[in-house]
Write a protein that holds these residues in place. Structure first.
Motif, mmCIF file in Angstrom:
data_model
loop_
_atom_site.group_PDB
_atom_site.id
_atom_site.type_symbol
_atom_site.label_atom_id
_atom_site.label_comp_id
_atom_site.label_asym_id
_atom_site.label_seq_id
_atom_site.Cartn_x
_atom_site.Cartn_y
_atom_site.Cartn_z
ATOM 1 N N LYS A 93 4.997 -1.911 -0.459
ATOM 2 C CA LYS A 93 3.554 -1.749 -0.639
ATOM 3 C C LYS A 93 2.809 -2.910 -0.012
ATOM 4 O O LYS A 93 1.772 -2.723 0.648
ATOM 5 N N ARG A 94 3.347 -4.105 -0.159
ATOM 6 C CA ARG A 94 2.703 -5.282 0.423
ATOM 7 C C ARG A 94 2.841 -5.320 1.950
ATOM 8 O O ARG A 94 1.994 -5.882 2.632
ATOM 9 N N ALA A 117 6.136 -9.611 -4.844
ATOM 10 C CA ALA A 117 6.945 -8.400 -5.001
ATOM 11 C C ALA A 117 8.029 -8.603 -6.057
ATOM 12 O O ALA A 117 8.321 -7.696 -6.851
ATOM 13 N N LYS A 126 0.956 -15.406 -4.408
ATOM 14 C CA LYS A 126 0.275 -14.586 -3.401
ATOM 15 C C LYS A 126 1.188 -14.313 -2.214
ATOM 16 O O LYS A 126 0.889 -13.458 -1.379
ATOM 17 N N TYR A 164 7.628 -4.504 -2.607
ATOM 18 C CA TYR A 164 7.577 -5.239 -1.335
ATOM 19 C C TYR A 164 7.063 -4.348 -0.209
ATOM 20 O O TYR A 164 6.266 -4.789 0.634
ATOM 21 N N ASN A 173 4.049 -12.630 -0.269
ATOM 22 C CA ASN A 173 4.506 -11.248 -0.395
ATOM 23 C C ASN A 173 5.829 -11.131 -1.139
ATOM 24 O O ASN A 173 6.018 -10.251 -1.978
#
Length: 437
Positions: free
Chosen positions: A94-95, A27, A21, A92, A23
């Protein structure tokens, strides 16, 4: 086995879920999975181009096909670092809720900027060989050797892009400007700062003996191993290190220096002694090397996935099994993924080390090996279950089977727990889909 699965399920799975979970780890896993179509798509051509039949590659070269096989392979795995950078930066970004395409393209450009862009070659002038410098990118840096640096670049540049973008450094354009144009032009100040950093890194590493960041990284890893000689313990250390580094996304190509020197020394020394009817000087290290290769045979791992509950594992088994028979592991390493996946850290990092010591013990005591060193010259795609019996007869085949069993026992409980977890996720997604309809 059930108790071990319970421990994995109760202790390791929650930790793995917590880590995934994160990031960065999330990613990384997504980035590698999204590049798996490339490694899967190239597997068939790689197998055909390097089919383990004597004279096959010579024949392809003679009829002019081998250069095209190599071109297709280099276009996929030869520049895999570029695909990983783009995919990882997208995942990455996107997160981090920043512009994904901008972060990906800037990361890609950053990587190209910091690696060498010239190659020194030899040309003939007036009948004499002289050195010539040409503008070109070296495939080694775009493939395995640059993979880890590429991962770092994708993560750092994307994080920096997101941070600077949040500081109102973007160039604001009127609302009348089309969104595509606005998104492309607005981060010009941010990108300028990032590229200045690339310039500083390039200049800084040019003053080191390595000359560039990738060579510096390779030399740092190789330095402690370069003084090693071919011995049982050195083989276990290097092969074990390969497995551990591969888990962290550092490709085997990074250690090709010390491993190449040691393996070439073993092969040529053994062949020379064999031809002269002398005792093989590197018998035990060569046998251990083969045993550790057997433990890294992913066909054993993938074969157990055919009876998986989850659709993901079953489909991945169908796509990865045949390549794995020919020692092509990238599809499973990227498709699962195994790289940077906390669930598979223990079997990936320690299976080969255990098999190395087991092979050493068996070959030195109850299963002595009479080795034919010429078998080491077979193509790298030769299945290990063919190569080892041909090289060392029945005793070597027994050691191979022992290593296969150890590999299965090491991987199976982790695969079973991971498969159950994937199956539960798939069921939850199906139920959510039904409810939404």
């Amino acid at each position: 086995m059930n108790k071990l699965e319970q421990i994995i399920n109760e202790k390791l799975m929650p930790l793995a879920e917590k880590l995934t979970k994160n990031n960065i780890l999330g990613a990384l896993m997504e980035g590698f999975i999204r590049t798996s179509p490339i490694t899967l798509g190239i597997a068939f051509i790689t197998i055909i181009g390097n089919f383990p039949v004597p004279g096959w590659t010579d024949y392809l070269t003679k009829i002019g096909l081998m250069e095209h096989v190599n071109a297709i392979t280099n276009g996929a795995t030869g520049v895999l670092t570029l695909y990983v950078i783009y995919s990882l930066a997208m995942a990455y970004a996107k997160r981090l809720q920043t512009n994904e395409r901008n972060a990906a393209i800037v990361s890609l450009a950053f990587f190209i900027m910091i690696i060498p862009q010239t190659i020194t070659t030899t040309v003939m002038e007036n009948g004499q060989a002289v050195e010539s410098v040409v503008n070109a990118l070296k495939l080694d840096y775009l493939g395995g050797q640059g993979l880890f640096i590429g991962m770092i670049v994708a993560l750092v540049v994307t994080k920096l892009y997101a941070y600077l973008s949040s500081k109102n450094l973007s160039f604001q354009l009127p609302d009348s400007v089309p969104p595509m144009v606005s998104q492309s032009l607005s981060p010009v100040f941010v990108v300028t700062i990032i590229f200045v950093l690339a310039f500083a890194i390039r200049v800084g590493f040019s003053y080191t003996p390595a000359g560039d960041i990738i060579n510096f990284f390779v030399q740092v890893i190789n330095a402690p191993l370069n003084s090693m000689v071919a011995s049982p313990i050195s083989i276990i250390i290097i092969m074990g290190l390969l497995a551990i580094l591969w888990f962290f996304g550092i490709h085997n190509a990074v250690l090709q220096g010390p491993l190449g020197v040691i393996s070439l020394t073993m092969v040529m020394g053994n062949i020379t002694a064999f031809q002269n009817n002398q005792e093989l000087p590197y018998l035990l290290p060569s046998v251990i090397y083969g045993g550790m290769m057997a433990s890294g045979f992913m066909g054993i791992v993938i074969g157990s996935m055919f009876k998986a509950k989850s659709a993901k594992f079953k489909q991945l088994a169908k796509l990865s099994f045949i390549p794995s028979l020919f020692n092509i592991t990238e599809p499973i390493m990227f498709g699962m993924p195994i790289i940077m996946n906390p669930m598979f850290m223990i079997p990936q990092c320690f299976t080969q080390i255990i098999c190395g010591f087991v092979t050493w013990g068996l070959a030195a005591t109850v299963l002595p090996i009479t080795l034919n060193p010429f078998m080491s010259l077979l193509p790298w795609t030769t299945p290990i279950f063919i190569k080892m019996p041909l090289a060392g007869g029945l005793n070597y085949a027994i050691i191979m089977v022992v290593c296969f069993v150890i590999t299965f026992l090491m991987w199976y409980p982790f695969l079973k727990v991971a498969d159950r977890h994937e199956y539960e996720l798939e069921k939850a997604n199906e139920e959510a889909h039904v409810i939404s309809e």
